[in-house]
Design an enzyme around this catalytic site. Structure first.
Site, mmCIF file in Angstrom:
data_model
loop_
_atom_site.group_PDB
_atom_site.id
_atom_site.type_symbol
_atom_site.label_atom_id
_atom_site.label_comp_id
_atom_site.label_asym_id
_atom_site.label_seq_id
_atom_site.Cartn_x
_atom_site.Cartn_y
_atom_site.Cartn_z
ATOM 1 N N CYS A 77 -51.462 13.065 32.984
ATOM 2 C CA CYS A 77 -51.437 14.631 33.596
ATOM 3 C C CYS A 77 -52.448 15.321 33.642
ATOM 4 C CB CYS A 77 -50.255 15.304 33.195
ATOM 5 S SG CYS A 77 -48.712 14.192 33.179
ATOM 6 N N GLY A 127 -52.897 13.311 38.460
ATOM 7 C CA GLY A 127 -51.522 13.228 38.506
ATOM 8 C C GLY A 127 -51.478 13.634 40.075
ATOM 9 N N ASN A 131 -49.724 17.282 28.937
ATOM 10 C CA ASN A 131 -50.775 16.061 29.157
ATOM 11 C C ASN A 131 -50.727 15.326 28.057
ATOM 12 O OD1 ASN A 131 -53.948 15.194 29.506
ATOM 13 N ND2 ASN A 131 -52.215 14.059 30.000
ATOM 14 N N GLY A 132 -50.157 13.926 27.949
ATOM 15 C CA GLY A 132 -50.082 13.165 27.061
ATOM 16 C C GLY A 132 -48.844 12.427 26.861
ATOM 17 N N TYR A 179 -62.815 5.657 32.721
ATOM 18 C CA TYR A 179 -61.873 5.625 34.372
ATOM 19 C C TYR A 179 -61.158 7.066 34.499
ATOM 20 C CZ TYR A 179 -58.363 4.975 37.656
ATOM 21 O OH TYR A 179 -57.615 5.094 38.557
HETATM 22 P P1 AMP Z 1 -55.383 -4.260 38.356
HETATM 23 O O1 AMP Z 1 -55.671 -4.674 39.610
HETATM 24 O O2 AMP Z 1 -54.113 -4.177 37.717
HETATM 25 O O3 AMP Z 1 -56.166 -5.061 37.330
HETATM 26 O O4 AMP Z 1 -56.271 -2.580 37.973
HETATM 27 C C1 AMP Z 1 -57.596 -2.570 37.907
HETATM 28 C C2 AMP Z 1 -57.987 -1.352 38.808
HETATM 29 O O5 AMP Z 1 -57.057 -0.179 38.489
HETATM 30 C C3 AMP Z 1 -59.286 -0.930 38.390
HETATM 31 O O6 AMP Z 1 -60.136 -1.018 39.527
HETATM 32 C C4 AMP Z 1 -59.084 0.434 37.657
HETATM 33 O O7 AMP Z 1 -60.067 1.327 38.710
HETATM 34 C C5 AMP Z 1 -57.763 1.137 37.984
HETATM 35 N N1 AMP Z 1 -57.110 1.678 36.715
HETATM 36 C C6 AMP Z 1 -57.097 1.078 35.636
HETATM 37 N N2 AMP Z 1 -56.568 1.933 34.734
HETATM 38 C C7 AMP Z 1 -55.728 2.683 35.575
HETATM 39 C C8 AMP Z 1 -54.741 3.489 35.222
HETATM 40 N N3 AMP Z 1 -54.337 3.640 34.091
HETATM 41 N N4 AMP Z 1 -54.201 4.224 36.133
HETATM 42 C C9 AMP Z 1 -54.751 4.184 37.545
HETATM 43 N N5 AMP Z 1 -55.600 3.151 37.919
HETATM 44 C C10 AMP Z 1 -56.170 2.361 36.926
#
Ligand code: AMP
Length: 487
Positions: A19, A45, A120-121, A260
């Site tokens: 969040c 979010g 948030n958390g 990220y």
């Molecule tokens: P995946 O397709 O499941 O391997 O997701 C990897 C992609 O999701 C990466 O390109 C990241 O940019 C993005 N990503 C990684 N962690 C998160 C997260 N917690 N929430 C949203 N996107 C994520």
């Protein structure tokens, strides 16, 4: 006494949230300012947004599903939210149905007056506390862990509202940054380890609290400082009072915010996120260099790391993949089916750049592997001769229980497979992740201090710094629903 059964509700929503939070005190047009702040924090979010204001006499609340602009883009809505103090929240609950009753800020009338709270958390003992509160007769209206804090404040024996908030927070465990609005104060708190960010800004005579500095920039506000881990600030009568009510712990800020989650233009805990990401890319190039024609980012999250990589490796940087900005982050999509489609909706290969080239593809993380597999396929079918994938985080081997949504370990490709196996599964010619020490070096440390790590890196190390009271089997399980039947 045998445990009382808990009724299952009509929805299966999940309390696990990422969040963005914002608070403003003593600034005209509090709601409009808060909407701007939330808009800047939209990446934290995207499922729902809410604002609560106080106009000196009463509180006003507006909350809705969807983006900030969808809910707060009209003058009519803003006009219904008068007041020079406000708090707001962007919600990102990732599984199950999102229902309005879970959208924050939560607001309640207490013996001492009204109080709104945005969090948030993720609390790691909310389920245990909630069971106790339900036994004592508390009636819960939502399934968010934040409501536990509301009830603890309501049942606290203290008379002063700040003492009540402290009393409530001393009972909870987990990662939290929160803002709370009372009739005469704005309160901001970070958990004792400071896992999630929160900072203080100034605008004219007033103050702002926000998850990231980009929410200050959009308001033309000045950055004052980060709220410290374990610090509670009370903004009242033009003053900022700082309290340190918790036992002191060494800070463990979430390392994934840098990789990220935070916006690259944000300044978090004294570091510019974009700079950090570029340095991670440079470390990655030093650790796993391979000759190639091009460095191509997976946009947007891979861009700064790819730039750092290209600069260090002296290989041309090109946008070999173009992102469509009218779709949200792939991860938000609720089902596997949609997620698969989502990658194509979001990214397209730039054939003109890729044909016949040996490409180093840079992304920030591999979670399930879905995105990487599609992207590698896409780049290859656009004519790339070789595709070498470089990841600006270590392998994600463990789930996060502190507010970053991650699937269960069973779904984490790196929890189940070694690097060569992952490379085969996603179809890359080679695959490297940055080492954990390389990551720490990019953050200005000599390396990871294994006895006392400088950050929370549980998703890469399995080293969980906060007790996982609610979680079945510790690191192997996902957040238990607050509504699961009692054992
Ligand atoms: P995946 O397709 O499941 O391997 O997701 C990897 C992609 O999701 C990466 O390109 C990241 O940019 C993005 N990503 C990684 N962690 C998160 C997260 N917690 N929430 C949203 N996107 C994520």
């Amino acid at each position: 006494m045998p445990p009382m059964p808990m009724t299952r509700p009509f929805d299966e929503d999940h309390p696990h949230e990422e969040c963005g939070i914002f608070g403003i005190f003593n600034v005209a047009d509090g709601a409009a300012r808060t909407a701007l702040g939330l808009h800047a924090l939209q990446h934290r979010g995207q499922e729902a947004a809410g604002v609560v204001t106080f106009d000196g006499r009463q509180f006003h609340v507006h909350r809705g599903l969807g983006h900030v602009a969808d809910n707060f883009g009209s003058e009519e809505v803003i006009r219904k939210l008068p007041g020079a103090s406000a708090i707001g929240h962007n919600r990102y609950a990732t599984t199950g149905e999102t229902v309005l009753r879970n959208v924050q800020p939560l607001f309640a009338e207490f013996a001492f007056g009204g109080l709104a709270i945005a969090h948030n958390g993720n609390l790691t003992n909310a389920y245990a506390i909630r069971r106790g509160l339900v036994r004592r007769g508390c009636l819960f209206q939502s399934t968010t862990d934040t409501e536990v804090i509301i009830h603890l404040i309501a049942t606290s024996p203290f008379s002063d509202v700040v003492d009540r908030v402290i009393d409530a927070l001393k009972q909870v465990e987990g990662a939290y940054s929160l803002v709370a609005l009372t009739q005469d104060a704005l309160i901001g708190v970070r958990d004792p380890l400071g896992v999630r960010p929160l900072l203080l800004g100034r605008l004219g005579e007033g103050h702002i609290l926000a998850s990231e500095s980009c929410a200050l920039d959009i308001n033309g506000a000045e950055f004052v400082r980060d709220v410290e881990p374990g610090e509670l600030v009370v903004l009242r009568d033009g003053r900022v009072d700082s309290l340190k009510p918790f036992h002191r712990h060494p800070a463990r800020f979430c390392i994934f915010e840098y990789i990220y989650f935070a916006r690259p233009d944000s300044q978090v805990e004294g570091r510019n996120v974009y700079e950090v990401r570029k340095r991670i890319g440079a470390e990655l190039a030093r650790e796993s260099h391979i000759p190639a024609d091009l460095v191509v980012p997976v946009p947007d999250s891979g861009v700064p790391a790819a730039m750092g990589y290209a600069e260090e490796a002296r290989i041309p940087f090109e946008f070999g993949i173009v992102r469509n900005h009218y779709v949200g982050r792939t991860f938000i999509e609720p089902t596997d089916h949609i997620r698969h489609l989502g990658v194509k909706l979001k990214h397209n290969a730039n054939r003109g750049q890729l044909k016949g080239k040996c490409v180093i593809l840079v992304d920030d993380s591999i979670v399930r592997g879905t995105t990487s597999k599609k992207i590698v396929e896409m780049v290859r079918s656009a004519g790339a001769k070789e595709v070498h994938l470089r990841i600006s985080s270590p392998p994600t081997t463990h789930s996060c229980f502190y507010g970053i949504d991650t699937p269960s370990r069973a779904e984490l490709i790196a929890a189940q497979n070694d690097v060569p196996a992952i490379a085969r599964m996603i179809g890359a010619d080679s695959l490297s992740f940055i080492s954990i020490d390389g990551l720490y070096r990019a953050l200005g440390e000599a390396g990871r201090d294994h006895r006392r790590p400088q950050f929370c890196d549980a998703c890469f190390s399995g080293d969980y710094p906060i007790a996982l009271t609610d979680f079945d089997g510790g690191s192997t399980a996902r957040q238990l629903s607050l509504l699961a039947a009692e054992d």
